[in-house]
Enzyme design. Structure first.
Site, short mmCIF file in Angstrom:
data_model
loop_
_atom_site.label_atom_id
_atom_site.label_comp_id
_atom_site.label_asym_id
_atom_site.label_seq_id
_atom_site.Cartn_x
_atom_site.Cartn_y
_atom_site.Cartn_z
CE LYS A 261 -23.17 58.18 16.21
NZ LYS A 261 -24.23 58.02 17.19
N1 GLU Z 1 -26.97 56.12 18.53
C1 GLU Z 1 -27.04 56.23 19.96
C2 GLU Z 1 -26.06 57.26 20.49
O1 GLU Z 1 -25.66 58.16 19.78
C3 GLU Z 1 -26.92 54.88 20.64
C4 GLU Z 1 -25.67 54.12 20.38
C5 GLU Z 1 -25.72 52.70 20.96
O2 GLU Z 1 -26.67 52.36 21.63
O3 GLU Z 1 -24.77 51.98 20.71
O4 GLU Z 1 -25.71 57.26 21.63
#
Ligand code: GLU
Length: 425
Positions: free
Chosen positions: A115
């Site tokens: 993240k």
């Molecule tokens: N930000 C989204 C999550 O927390 C999607 C992450 C992604 O698609 O890689 O799952």
């Protein structure tokens, strides 16, 4: 005095990371994995801190803190969103990266978790400023991201346009188009149909599965949805499409409530025109704290982390809680819901639709072959149903909560790979 290495706080040790770690420790007791694996997974593999210089439209310069945390590369490249928010920190990214590892492993998607984020106020920035910030952040991160290394995606306050800027910046440096560097892109540059709706639609697929298990009809449920963005807004529409009643939704300006059900299309066009739910004339207005405590059957938490805590969990008046956001329920709140017999559909299962279709997008980009809407929706439903069944089975078998069961299933998946690979060298 000698430094107590064992207990010295690390840079990502913040309350949210402690919460992710506490969930991990709770599940460990049931996971039956080797100690060396557990010890490795307590730490992100890599945590990058940057300072991102951005030239503002008035000519002045702002330098903003940026982060990218990669938790585990055992199963494949790392994967996870990029968020723009004033509260972004290294600890927040580390917690969210760890949750992404569990989410991908639970869904049997060959990724580890990551993240990233930039601490900024995106609501006060122009499109040009956001573009310059995104492109500079991409270049700064270039040594550690890539289609085989780490693949960003949208998260809070980022979207398909943000991903297009990242894709373009990365591709310009590589000298050719690299659509597989990000997911959640516009369809015109290799994005996938149904990616945008996938998280919200997945939330409702999981709710539907739970209703089936409890013998409830989804069409008879009265729902409250905290959040009206890409997750909450889509989930609300899907709930209504299944015949359920959405009595309340909220955004940062507060909540709107109508006992008989809200007109979501009207609300959407209001938000498009006015920027938020504030002032919407066709419903009663309630505060953000009140939204959570409205009597309902299903409460969908699709806003932020840390929303239901030891302080307000006792006042939640719902039959079931579904986590569309990451980490909205604290450990203390979990204990209260367990005692009150209110099931919580955990984030790493309930909001996994997004990363699942992100995976489909990456596979389509790598194969240069694209699938249609119905095929993707069907593949997503299959993946979520399979994960749901495994979680439910483990939860019954080990007499643990769905969250613990989801974590146990995920941890075992990662542990299997780590035991086979061993620790290098
Ligand atoms: N930000 C989204 C999550 O927390 C999607 C992450 C992604 O698609 O890689 O799952």
């Amino acid at each position: 005095m000698a430094l107590d290495l064992e207990h010295a706080a690390l840079e990502w040790d913040t309350p949210l990371f402690e919460m992710a770690l506490a969930q991990f420790e709770q599940a460990l007791g049931h996971a039956d994995i080797e100690d060396f694996v557990a010890e490795r997974l307590r730490y992100p593999e890599r945590a990058v801190m940057l300072s991102v210089p951005v030239r503002l439209d008035d000519g002045s310069l702002r330098v903003l803190p940026g982060y990218r945390v990669q938790h585990s590369t055992v199963l494949g490249p790392t994967k996870g969103g990029l968020r723009y928010d004033p509260h972004v920190s290294l600890g927040e990214c580390a917690a969210l990266a760890m949750w992404m590892t569990w989410k991908c492993a639970l869904l049997k998607i060959p990724y580890g978790g990551a993240k990233g984020g930039i601490r900024c106020n995106p609501r006060e920035m122009s499109l040009d400023e956001l573009q310059r910030m995104t492109r500079r952040y991409t270049i700064e991160l270039r040594p550690v991201i890539g289609p085989e290394e780490d693949i960003p995606a949208p998260d809070m306050a980022t979207n398909a346009q943000t991903m297009a800027w990242i894709m373009d910046t990365y591709s310009m440096v590589e000298g050719h188009a690299v659509p597989e560097i990000v997911t959640g892109k516009p369809i015109s540059i290799g994005g996938s149909v149904f990616r945008q709706e996938a998280t919200g639609a997945g939330v409702v697929m999981v709710i539907e599965g739970a209703c089936d298990r409890f013998g409830w009809k989804l069409s008879e449920q009265r729902c409250v949805v905290q959040g009206f963005g890409n997750v909450g807004g889509v989930a609300a529409k899907e709930l209504v499409a299944h015949g359920a009643t959405v009595m309340a939704v909220s955004d940062i300006s507060g909540g709107v409530f109508s006992e008989g059900g809200l007109d979501l299309a009207e609300l959407e066009s209001w938000v498009e025109k006015h920027g938020s739910l504030d002032g919407y004339p066709e419903a009663e207005h309630v505060s953000n704290a009140e939204v959570l405590e409205l009597p309902c059957d299903i409460l969908v938490l699709a806003a932020l982390e840390d929303q239901v805590t030891g302080e307000n969990a006792g006042r939640i008046d719902a039959k079931m809680i579904a986590e569309g956001a990451n980490g909205p329920t604290t450990i203390e709140a979990d204990a209260i819901f367990l005692e009150r017999g209110i099931p919580v559909l955990p984030d790493i299962l309930t909001n996994a639709g997004g990363v699942t279709v992100s995976y489909f997008e990456w596979v389509q980009d790598l194969g240069r072959l694209f699938w249609g809407h119905d095929e993707i929706r069907m593949k997503l439903a299959e993946k979520l149903a399979d994960a749901f069944d495994r979680v439910w089975h483990l939860s019954e078998q080990l007499a643990i909560t769905p969250r613990q069961a989801a974590l146990v299933a995920a941890i075992r998946e990662v542990a299997g790979a780590m035991t086979a690979r061993g620790i290098y060298p």
